[in-house]
Design a protein around this motif. Structure first.
Motif, PDB file in Angstrom:
ATOM      1  N   GLU A 310       0.841  -1.206   0.000  1.00  0.00           N
ATOM      2  CA  GLU A 310       0.000   0.000   0.000  1.00  0.00           C
ATOM      3  C   GLU A 310       0.874   1.253   0.000  1.00  0.00           C
ATOM      4  O   GLU A 310       0.588   2.223  -0.726  1.00  0.00           O
ATOM      5  CB  GLU A 310      -0.908  -0.015   1.233  1.00  0.00           C
ATOM      6  N   GLU A 311       1.951   1.238   0.805  1.00  0.00           N
ATOM      7  CA  GLU A 311       2.863   2.375   0.839  1.00  0.00           C
ATOM      8  C   GLU A 311       3.548   2.559  -0.517  1.00  0.00           C
ATOM      9  O   GLU A 311       3.754   3.693  -0.973  1.00  0.00           O
ATOM     10  CB  GLU A 311       3.908   2.179   1.941  1.00  0.00           C
ATOM     11  N   LYS A 312       3.873   1.442  -1.160  1.00  0.00           N
ATOM     12  CA  LYS A 312       4.510   1.513  -2.474  1.00  0.00           C
ATOM     13  C   LYS A 312       3.552   2.123  -3.508  1.00  0.00           C
ATOM     14  O   LYS A 312       3.955   2.935  -4.343  1.00  0.00           O
ATOM     15  CB  LYS A 312       4.957   0.120  -2.922  1.00  0.00           C
ATOM     16  N   ILE A 313       2.285   1.719  -3.439  1.00  0.00           N
ATOM     17  CA  ILE A 313       1.294   2.286  -4.366  1.00  0.00           C
ATOM     18  C   ILE A 313       1.192   3.795  -4.172  1.00  0.00           C
ATOM     19  O   ILE A 313       1.207   4.563  -5.138  1.00  0.00           O
ATOM     20  CB  ILE A 313      -0.078   1.620  -4.159  1.00  0.00           C
ATOM     21  N   MET A 314       1.104   4.244  -2.911  1.00  0.00           N
ATOM     22  CA  MET A 314       0.988   5.675  -2.651  1.00  0.00           C
ATOM     23  C   MET A 314       2.229   6.431  -3.119  1.00  0.00           C
ATOM     24  O   MET A 314       2.132   7.542  -3.649  1.00  0.00           O
ATOM     25  CB  MET A 314       0.756   5.923  -1.154  1.00  0.00           C
ATOM     26  N   ALA A 315       3.402   5.821  -2.938  1.00  0.00           N
ATOM     27  CA  ALA A 315       4.641   6.458  -3.403  1.00  0.00           C
ATOM     28  C   ALA A 315       4.658   6.567  -4.923  1.00  0.00           C
ATOM     29  O   ALA A 315       5.059   7.604  -5.482  1.00  0.00           O
ATOM     30  CB  ALA A 315       5.852   5.661  -2.912  1.00  0.00           C
ATOM     31  N   GLU A 316       4.206   5.516  -5.606  1.00  0.00           N
ATOM     32  CA  GLU A 316       4.172   5.551  -7.065  1.00  0.00           C
ATOM     33  C   GLU A 316       3.113   6.521  -7.586  1.00  0.00           C
ATOM     34  O   GLU A 316       3.281   7.107  -8.659  1.00  0.00           O
ATOM     35  CB  GLU A 316       3.931   4.146  -7.626  1.00  0.00           C
ATOM     36  N   VAL A 317       2.028   6.688  -6.852  1.00  0.00           N
ATOM     37  CA  VAL A 317       1.023   7.686  -7.223  1.00  0.00           C
ATOM     38  C   VAL A 317       1.638   9.081  -7.185  1.00  0.00           C
ATOM     39  O   VAL A 317       1.445   9.892  -8.099  1.00  0.00           O
ATOM     40  CB  VAL A 317      -0.203   7.607  -6.282  1.00  0.00           C
ATOM     41  N   GLU A 318       2.397   9.358  -6.119  1.00  0.00           N
ATOM     42  CA  GLU A 318       3.066  10.653  -6.028  1.00  0.00           C
ATOM     43  C   GLU A 318       4.061  10.828  -7.171  1.00  0.00           C
ATOM     44  O   GLU A 318       4.156  11.914  -7.768  1.00  0.00           O
ATOM     45  CB  GLU A 318       3.754  10.787  -4.667  1.00  0.00           C
ATOM     46  N   ASN A 319       4.812   9.775  -7.475  1.00  0.00           N
ATOM     47  CA  ASN A 319       5.764   9.835  -8.589  1.00  0.00           C
ATOM     48  C   ASN A 319       5.044  10.091  -9.911  1.00  0.00           C
ATOM     49  O   ASN A 319       5.528  10.848 -10.761  1.00  0.00           O
ATOM     50  CB  ASN A 319       6.554   8.525  -8.682  1.00  0.00           C
ATOM     51  N   TYR A 320       3.898   9.453 -10.073  1.00  0.00           N
ATOM     52  CA  TYR A 320       3.111   9.584 -11.303  1.00  0.00           C
ATOM     53  C   TYR A 320       2.658  11.032 -11.496  1.00  0.00           C
ATOM     54  O   TYR A 320       2.812  11.613 -12.576  1.00  0.00           O
ATOM     55  CB  TYR A 320       1.908   8.642 -11.225  1.00  0.00           C
ATOM     56  N   VAL A 321       2.085  11.621 -10.440  1.00  0.00           N
ATOM     57  CA  VAL A 321       1.610  13.004 -10.520  1.00  0.00           C
ATOM     58  C   VAL A 321       2.783  13.954 -10.718  1.00  0.00           C
ATOM     59  O   VAL A 321       2.719  14.893 -11.535  1.00  0.00           O
ATOM     60  CB  VAL A 321       0.801  13.375  -9.262  1.00  0.00           C
ATOM     61  N   ALA A 322       3.880  13.727  -9.991  1.00  0.00           N
ATOM     62  CA  ALA A 322       5.068  14.582 -10.127  1.00  0.00           C
ATOM     63  C   ALA A 322       5.608  14.551 -11.547  1.00  0.00           C
ATOM     64  O   ALA A 322       5.994  15.587 -12.111  1.00  0.00           O
ATOM     65  CB  ALA A 322       6.143  14.143  -9.133  1.00  0.00           C
ATOM     66  N   ALA A 323       5.628  13.367 -12.144  1.00  0.00           N
ATOM     67  CA  ALA A 323       6.122  13.231 -13.520  1.00  0.00           C
ATOM     68  C   ALA A 323       5.233  13.994 -14.490  1.00  0.00           C
ATOM     69  O   ALA A 323       5.726  14.641 -15.427  1.00  0.00           O
ATOM     70  CB  ALA A 323       6.193  11.756 -13.909  1.00  0.00           C
ATOM     71  N   LYS A 324       3.922  13.941 -14.296  1.00  0.00           N
ATOM     72  CA  LYS A 324       2.991  14.666 -15.166  1.00  0.00           C
ATOM     73  C   LYS A 324       3.196  16.181 -15.044  1.00  0.00           C
ATOM     74  O   LYS A 324       3.102  16.918 -16.033  1.00  0.00           O
ATOM     75  CB  LYS A 324       1.546  14.307 -14.821  1.00  0.00           C
ATOM     76  N   ILE A 325       3.475  16.644 -13.824  1.00  0.00           N
ATOM     77  CA  ILE A 325       3.736  18.080 -13.623  1.00  0.00           C
ATOM     78  C   ILE A 325       5.038  18.473 -14.323  1.00  0.00           C
ATOM     79  O   ILE A 325       5.106  19.484 -15.043  1.00  0.00           O
ATOM     80  CB  ILE A 325       3.806  18.414 -12.113  1.00  0.00           C
TER      81      ILE A 325
END
Length: 349
Positions: A310-325
């Motif tokens: 679950e922590e890994k998913i949340m970290a990858e979500v943040e990475n995903y949004v950061a990459a889009k920005i």
């Protein structure tokens, strides 16, 4: 939160100063505006739910991620928000039949006060589920095997909180204290309850015993089966009965009562139950019980793996949004410069 915050003027074009402060825009994420009020409510929501750090920067970052995901979903052919699913979840989350269930009442009150924050969470989770289904790169990162060393390190750090949930198998009979009884009537009434406890010492057939007595017992009265105490409380059993069943002894007006497997007793004073607020006499027989004990690593392994995933998913979500920005596919415009640091922390991951 609405798309593009609206400025609403009163009849003469005047807006109270407090409204301007509350509704002031702190940032725009795509075509969604985040106000100071949104950040404050998210901060409160995090503090109550135990998610995030419960400070304004954590709240701001959560809102940027959530609205960023929703904006990207709006622009995608595959990542679509389903409002009906959100509505159905909230209805099921607050739909309960036991009016004495404090957890259900708390959930209803909480969703009433933080309905927007709950809806935002549900929409965010929808987008994450769709990413896990449609985005192969995102899925591959999340599904990487968690190293044994990482799981053991988590176990060592959190072993005090990794305990088996207590379980009990017990018979409970609850009878609300009658009103306007004379002393003789009360003595006879309590004698009937004591006689039920005596009969339970030699039998587990509580239904047959109660059939022979003229008592208005509470709906939870009966045998529980060997179950998790929290499951039983959700089903309506008094938490006071669970607490008593897990103790070795309890004090009473007639001296200490020893509690062990197979013991049955009538508690000689009415207990004001927290869920109902009613003074209630309890008869309890402990058939079996298992107190909370620390889990071994092997037993906790599944829980640890789920938590770390679950922590890994949340970290990858943040990475995903950061990459889009960073790629310019999601624009975040900071209006309140106090949040520049929180945004930089996100996009520099």
């Amino acid at each position: 939160m609405k798309k593009f915050a609206l400025i609403i003027f009163l009849a003469f074009g005047l807006v109270p100063i407090y409204a301007a402060v509350i509704n002031s825009i702190s940032a725009n994420v795509g075509n969604y505006a985040i106000t100071g009020y949104d950040i404050q409510k998210e901060k409160e929501f995090q503090a109550i739910g135990g998610a995030g750090k419960g400070d304004v920067n954590s709240a701001f970052k959560e809102l940027v991620i959530s609205y960023g995901l929703i904006y990207l979903a709006d622009k995608s052919d595959k990542l679509k928000i389903r409002e009906q699913e959100v509505d159905s979840y909230i209805v099921s989350f607050t739909n309960f039949t036991n009016a004495n269930d404090p957890a259900a009442q708390f959930r209803t009150k909480l969703i009433g006060e933080y309905s927007q924050e709950y809806r935002l969470r549900m929409k965010k989770e929808q987008v994450i589920r769709m990413l896990l289904f449609y985005d192969q790169d995102f899925k591959a990162k999340v599904n990487q095997e968690i190293p044994e060393k990482e799981k053991r390190a988590f176990y060592q750090k959190n072993r005090q909180s990794l305990v088996d949930t207590p379980k009990v198998d017990l018979i409970v009979v609850g009878v609300v204290q009658p009103k306007n009884m004379s002393l003789d009537e009360l003595s006879s009434f309590e004698g009937t309850l004591a006689s039920i406890a005596d009969q339970l010492k030699g039998s587990d057939d509580i239904n047959s015993i109660l059939k022979k007595k003229s008592l208005n017992v509470e709906p939870y009265s009966g045998r529980s089966g060997f179950k998790d105490v929290y499951e039983l409380m959700r089903a309506g059993y008094p938490e006071e009965a669970m607490g008593i069943a897990l103790k070795d002894s309890i004090p009473s007006s007639k001296g200490n009562i020893t509690i062990k497997k197979g013991s049955a007793f009538f508690y000689p004073q009415p207990i004001p139950l927290r869920a109902s607020g009613k003074p209630t006499y309890l008869i309890i027989k402990v058939i079996d019980r298992k107190n909370a004990v620390p889990m071994t690593f092997e037993k906790a392994n599944y829980l640890i793996e789920n938590r770390l995933k679950e922590e890994k998913i949340m970290a990858e979500v943040e990475n995903y949004v950061a990459a889009k920005i960073n790629k310019g596919e999601l624009t975040v415009n900071i209006v309140d410069k106090n949040y520049e640091g929180a945004l930089n922390e996100l996009i520099r991951r």
